[in-house]
Write a protein that holds these residues in place. Sequence first.
Motif, PDB file in Angstrom:
ATOM      1  N   ASP A 183      -0.215   0.792   9.956  1.00 45.00           N
ATOM      2  CA  ASP A 183      -0.330   1.668   8.729  1.00 45.00           C
ATOM      3  C   ASP A 183      -0.672   0.865   7.390  1.00 45.00           C
ATOM      4  N   PHE A 184       0.098  -0.082   7.117  1.00 44.51           N
ATOM      5  CA  PHE A 184       0.075  -0.792   5.778  1.00 44.51           C
ATOM      6  C   PHE A 184      -0.012  -2.246   6.142  1.00 44.51           C
ATOM      7  N   TRP A 186      -0.242  -5.740   4.117  1.00 46.04           N
ATOM      8  CA  TRP A 186      -0.204  -6.437   2.897  1.00 46.04           C
ATOM      9  C   TRP A 186      -0.826  -7.750   2.981  1.00 46.04           C
ATOM     10  N   GLU A 203       7.221  -3.755   0.415  1.00 45.28           N
ATOM     11  CA  GLU A 203       7.637  -3.422   1.696  1.00 45.28           C
ATOM     12  C   GLU A 203       8.686  -2.485   2.040  1.00 45.28           C
ATOM     13  N   THR A 205       9.598  -0.097   0.221  1.00 44.55           N
ATOM     14  CA  THR A 205       9.393   1.397  -0.033  1.00 44.55           C
ATOM     15  C   THR A 205       8.720   2.152   1.004  1.00 44.55           C
ATOM     16  N   ILE A 206       8.206   1.651   1.985  1.00 40.77           N
ATOM     17  CA  ILE A 206       7.528   2.087   3.084  1.00 40.77           C
ATOM     18  C   ILE A 206       8.243   3.025   4.044  1.00 40.77           C
ATOM     19  N   TYR A 210       6.159   5.031   9.230  1.00 41.54           N
ATOM     20  CA  TYR A 210       4.621   4.111   9.063  1.00 41.54           C
ATOM     21  C   TYR A 210       5.220   2.663   9.686  1.00 41.54           C
ATOM     22  N   GLN A 212       4.127  -1.382   9.313  1.00 43.09           N
ATOM     23  CA  GLN A 212       3.704  -2.460   8.304  1.00 43.09           C
ATOM     24  C   GLN A 212       3.687  -3.677   8.762  1.00 43.09           C
ATOM     25  N   LEU A 241      -4.988  -0.137   3.711  1.00 45.96           N
ATOM     26  CA  LEU A 241      -4.217   1.059   4.579  1.00 45.96           C
ATOM     27  C   LEU A 241      -5.225   1.569   5.476  1.00 45.96           C
ATOM     28  N   THR A 245      -3.869   6.968   8.425  1.00 41.52           N
ATOM     29  CA  THR A 245      -2.736   7.725   7.784  1.00 41.52           C
ATOM     30  C   THR A 245      -3.241   8.836   6.699  1.00 41.52           C
ATOM     31  N   GLN A 270       3.750   8.653  -0.419  1.00 35.37           N
ATOM     32  CA  GLN A 270       4.048   7.211   0.040  1.00 35.37           C
ATOM     33  C   GLN A 270       3.410   6.192  -1.059  1.00 35.37           C
ATOM     34  N   ILE A 274       4.876   3.364  -4.016  1.00 36.23           N
ATOM     35  CA  ILE A 274       4.575   1.922  -3.928  1.00 36.23           C
ATOM     36  C   ILE A 274       4.223   1.501  -5.405  1.00 36.23           C
TER      37      ILE A 274
END
Length: 290
Positions: A183-184, A186, A203, A205-206, A210, A212, A241, A245, A270, A274
Motif C-alpha cells: 500500500d505504501f 517509501w 513508517e 505512522t502507518i 496497511y 508498506q 501510494l 487504497t 492516514q 503522515i
Amino acid sequence: MNGSIDSDINNINNNINNNSTHSFTFNPGDTPLLVSMPHSGLLLTPAVAHGLTTKAQKLPDTDWHIPQLYNFLAPLGVGCIQANYSRYVIDLNRPVNDKPLYQTKTTGLFPEVLFDESDIFQESKRPTSAHKKYAKKYIWQAYHTQIKQELARLKAKFGYAILFDAHSIAPKVPMLFEGTLPDFNWGNNAGLSCDCALLQALENTIAPHYTQVSNGRFKGGYITRHFGQPQQGIHAIQLELSQATYLNDLQATHNNYQLDANKLPIIKQQLKAIIQACLLVVPSLAAKIP
C-alpha cells in the motif's frame, strides 16, 4: 519550422501565460515542508492530444486524484506544487537528459509506451523535437525551478527544508514489478536523500491494516534524488501510494478511476498523519545539519 509546429508552440506559450492553465499550480506554505505532485496533471498540448492512441486518451498512468487526497495541506500551512500537464507531455520525475533511473523497465522523459507496454502514440504522430524542446523549457524547467526556489526559501527561513514527493500507482503493473504492490512504498534513494529519522517517523505512522515497504521497487525518482541533499539541510522522500487504497477496484479495472467513498476518509486520515509526522520530526533534522 512548419505551420503546425508553430501553432503548437504558440498554444504551449498561451497556456503557460494563462493563469487558469499554467504549467503548474503552486501554493507556498509557512512550514518547512513542500509537497510535490508531478504526475497528477491532466492537461495535454495539442500535439500530444492529436497523437494519442484510444487507450492512451484515458491517461491510465496518471497519479489519479492526488490533489484531492492531500487537500488538507493548506490548513496545515504546508506548501504544495502540482503539475497541470500530463506525464505523456513530459515526465517531470525524470532527468532532463533522460538518463535511466532504474536498471529494470521504466518509462522515460517522453514516454512512448503505457505501463501495459502498449503504444502511447499512433504511428507517425509522436511529438516533434521542437515540441519536446519547448516542453523541457516551459514545463519541466519551470516546475523544477519553482521547487529549487521554494526549498531555498524554506531553508533560509527555517534552517532546513523537507520535500515530500507524492505519487500513486495501480497495485499491479507487471512491466514494473511482480505481484501486488504494498500500500505504501517509501523511497529515499536507499538512505541518501533524507535523514533516517524522517523515514522512520513516517513508517511509524502507518496503520496496521496497511502494508508498506521502504526502498523496494521504488527508491525515489529524479525529484527525490536530485533535491534530497540532507548534508545541506534539504531532505526529500517519495511516497508511491497504491491506488487500491482509495480507488473503486472494479471500476479501475475498466479504466474508470473513481474514488471509493468508503476508502477515501480512511486514507485521507492516514495521509494527514503522515504529513503531520513530517512537521513533528523537523527539529531533529535541523539539529543534524553541519
